[in-house]
Design an enzyme around this catalytic site. Structure first.
Site, mmCIF file in Angstrom:
data_model
loop_
_atom_site.group_PDB
_atom_site.id
_atom_site.type_symbol
_atom_site.label_atom_id
_atom_site.label_comp_id
_atom_site.label_asym_id
_atom_site.label_seq_id
_atom_site.Cartn_x
_atom_site.Cartn_y
_atom_site.Cartn_z
ATOM 1 N N ARG A 75 -3.486 0.534 4.608
ATOM 2 C CA ARG A 75 -3.324 -0.792 5.191
ATOM 3 C C ARG A 75 -2.844 -1.809 4.162
ATOM 4 O O ARG A 75 -2.150 -2.760 4.487
ATOM 5 C CB ARG A 75 -4.644 -1.265 5.811
ATOM 6 C CG ARG A 75 -4.971 -0.579 7.112
ATOM 7 C CD ARG A 75 -6.331 -0.971 7.626
ATOM 8 N NE ARG A 75 -7.396 -0.442 6.764
ATOM 9 C CZ ARG A 75 -8.686 -0.654 6.992
ATOM 10 N NH1 ARG A 75 -9.063 -1.379 8.019
ATOM 11 N NH2 ARG A 75 -9.591 -0.129 6.194
ATOM 12 N N ASP A 79 -6.453 5.107 2.531
ATOM 13 C CA ASP A 79 -6.155 3.921 3.330
ATOM 14 C C ASP A 79 -4.757 3.439 2.966
ATOM 15 O O ASP A 79 -4.426 3.354 1.780
ATOM 16 C CB ASP A 79 -7.196 2.839 3.018
ATOM 17 C CG ASP A 79 -7.205 1.690 4.008
ATOM 18 O OD1 ASP A 79 -6.130 1.336 4.512
ATOM 19 O OD2 ASP A 79 -8.286 1.127 4.258
#
Length: 426
Positions: free
Chosen positions: A340, A338
């Site tokens: 983000r 990830d």
């Protein structure tokens, strides 16, 4: 709030080593200053380079399209935006968080009101552009019509209209990074951050490593859109019930209804919760305000091409798609699960003056930890109803719960968590 320019002879910073670009004229930026004139405007113009006080240009990734328009002769180089009647439909702030450099490092708090607070600079020819725009709109969703049909929502004529549309205040935000604050937020040195940004963009912004005196960067990435149900000013009142979801973009699900993930079902469920949260108690609501914060972080910020490659890898692996290898397939393709990185996400909540979220429609511990770690209280977390999870998305939900996602307040099964994390590192 003063709109006067600093006196003649006031301190300015020379932001170019190229003498042909003219004398010094760039306003200094003092990030976190309470007064907008003391803080200084963000000037990302490419026309008057002596006025520039940032790295990069406005419009984020759309700056490339602007360059194409200039190259094709469709846009006159140096065009100045006519900002007549473009001021916000709703006033936001200022709030105490705006003057706290530990609370906001990735957006310009004054970005929506440059027409007013920097009128003097504009009159003198500075090309200052809003990085935030606030307008009114209606949104139409078939899921909301269904909620009305099943009597989960009632038309009230204010938040939810007769045609089943919902009234919202819509806010678009472009990223504005104060590099010293971003570096601190991620626990890295500013020099290391600048070098990584320079190198991983192929050297697109040399000033990152040659101009340490320029602290503000306009990154070429997508921004955020906020949808507020109810009065925007109520967001800052901790006594008024706030229902909120922070949602990261998923084009395939959000727009086209792809059923391999829960993104659109969770988003539309949150919108239903926000509408109900903003409606009056007399119409079955909570008498509060609702907020959807939508960020352009497609495919966990890995991008849509990477996401589709991962879909193929998951479906084609021996034994088929499975929760225990969900994150492993992503790491094999992208090198990371990830990207983000929710560390910057709470900034927009602080810009809105939020101090308390009564109902957070999210199962993500990363988001919850980022929000509460920034000083915002979260009273209750709302999971997606099991009935809204598409059959093909059950692998995703099972993998995320096993990896520690919130579910009805339960502590994740440590054995399953260790199993998933262990396999992700194989």
């Amino acid at each position: 709030m003063s709109a006067e320019l600093p006196p003649a002879g006031g301190r300015h910073i020379r932001l170019t080593s190229h003498p042909q670009q003219g004398p010094s004229g760039a306003p200094p930026i003092h990030w976190g200053a309470e007064d907008p004139m003391q803080r200084g405007p963000v000037v990302g113009t490419t026309t008057h380079r002596s006025h520039r006080n940032v790295i990069g240009t406005h419009s984020g990734s759309y700056g490339v399209y602007r360059a194409l328009a200039v190259a094709a002769g469709n846009l006159t180089r140096g065009h100045r935006a006519d900002l007549t009647n473009t001021s916000p439909t709703d006033l936001v702030g200022p709030y105490p968080q705006w003057a706290d450099p530990d609370r906001i490092v990735s957006i310009d708090p004054w970005g929506a009101s440059v027409q007013q607070v920097y009128a003097g600079y504009l009159a003198q020819g500075y090309d200052i552009r809003p990085t935030i725009a606030v307008t009114k709109a209606h949104i139409h969703l078939p899921e909301i019509k269904q909620a009305i049909a099943f009597q989960r929502l009632a038309i009230d004529g204010q938040v939810l209209l007769e045609d089943a549309s919902a009234t919202v205040t819509k806010i678009a935000i472009e990223p504005v990074w104060w590099l010293p604050g971003v570096a601190r937020r991620f626990g890295v040195g500013e020099t290391a951050l600048r070098h990584a940004l320079f190198e991983e963009t192929g050297g697109m912004y040399p000033e990152l490593v040659t101009r340490s005196d320029i602290e503000v960067f306009l990154p070429p990435i997508g921004g955020q859109t906020l949808y507020v149900f109810g009065d925007v000013r109520d967001l800052a009142n901790p006594a008024i019930t706030l229902t909120a979801r922070v949602h990261d973009e998923c084009n395939g699900s959000d727009v086209f209804g792809s059923d391999i993930c829960t993104c659109r079902p969770y988003l539309t469920h949150a919108i239903e919760e926000c509408i109900q949260g903003a409606q009056t108690v007399a119409t079955g609501g909570r008498g509060g305000v609702g907020l959807i914060a939508y960020s352009r972080k497609e495919g966990r910020a890995l991008g849509e091409v990477t996401k589709f490659l991962v879909y193929n890898a998951r479906k084609r692996q021996e034994g088929g798609d499975s929760a225990d290898k969900y994150f492993l397939r992503t790491e094999c393709v992208a090198g990371v699960q990830d990207m983000r990185f929710q560390e910057l996400m709470p900034d927009v909540l602080h810009w809105l003056g939020i101090r308390k979220i009564h109902r957070l429609v999210s199962m993500s511990n990363d988001k919850y930890d980022a929000i509460t770690g920034s000083g915002i209280e979260v009273v209750e977390r709302v999971k997606i109803p099991d009935t809204l999870v598409p059959a093909d998305a059950k692998v995703e939900i099972e993998a995320k719960i096993a990896a520690g996602y919130f579910t009805d307040g339960a502590v994740p099964d440590e054995a399953r968590l260790a199993q998933v994390k262990g396999r992700a590192l194989e």
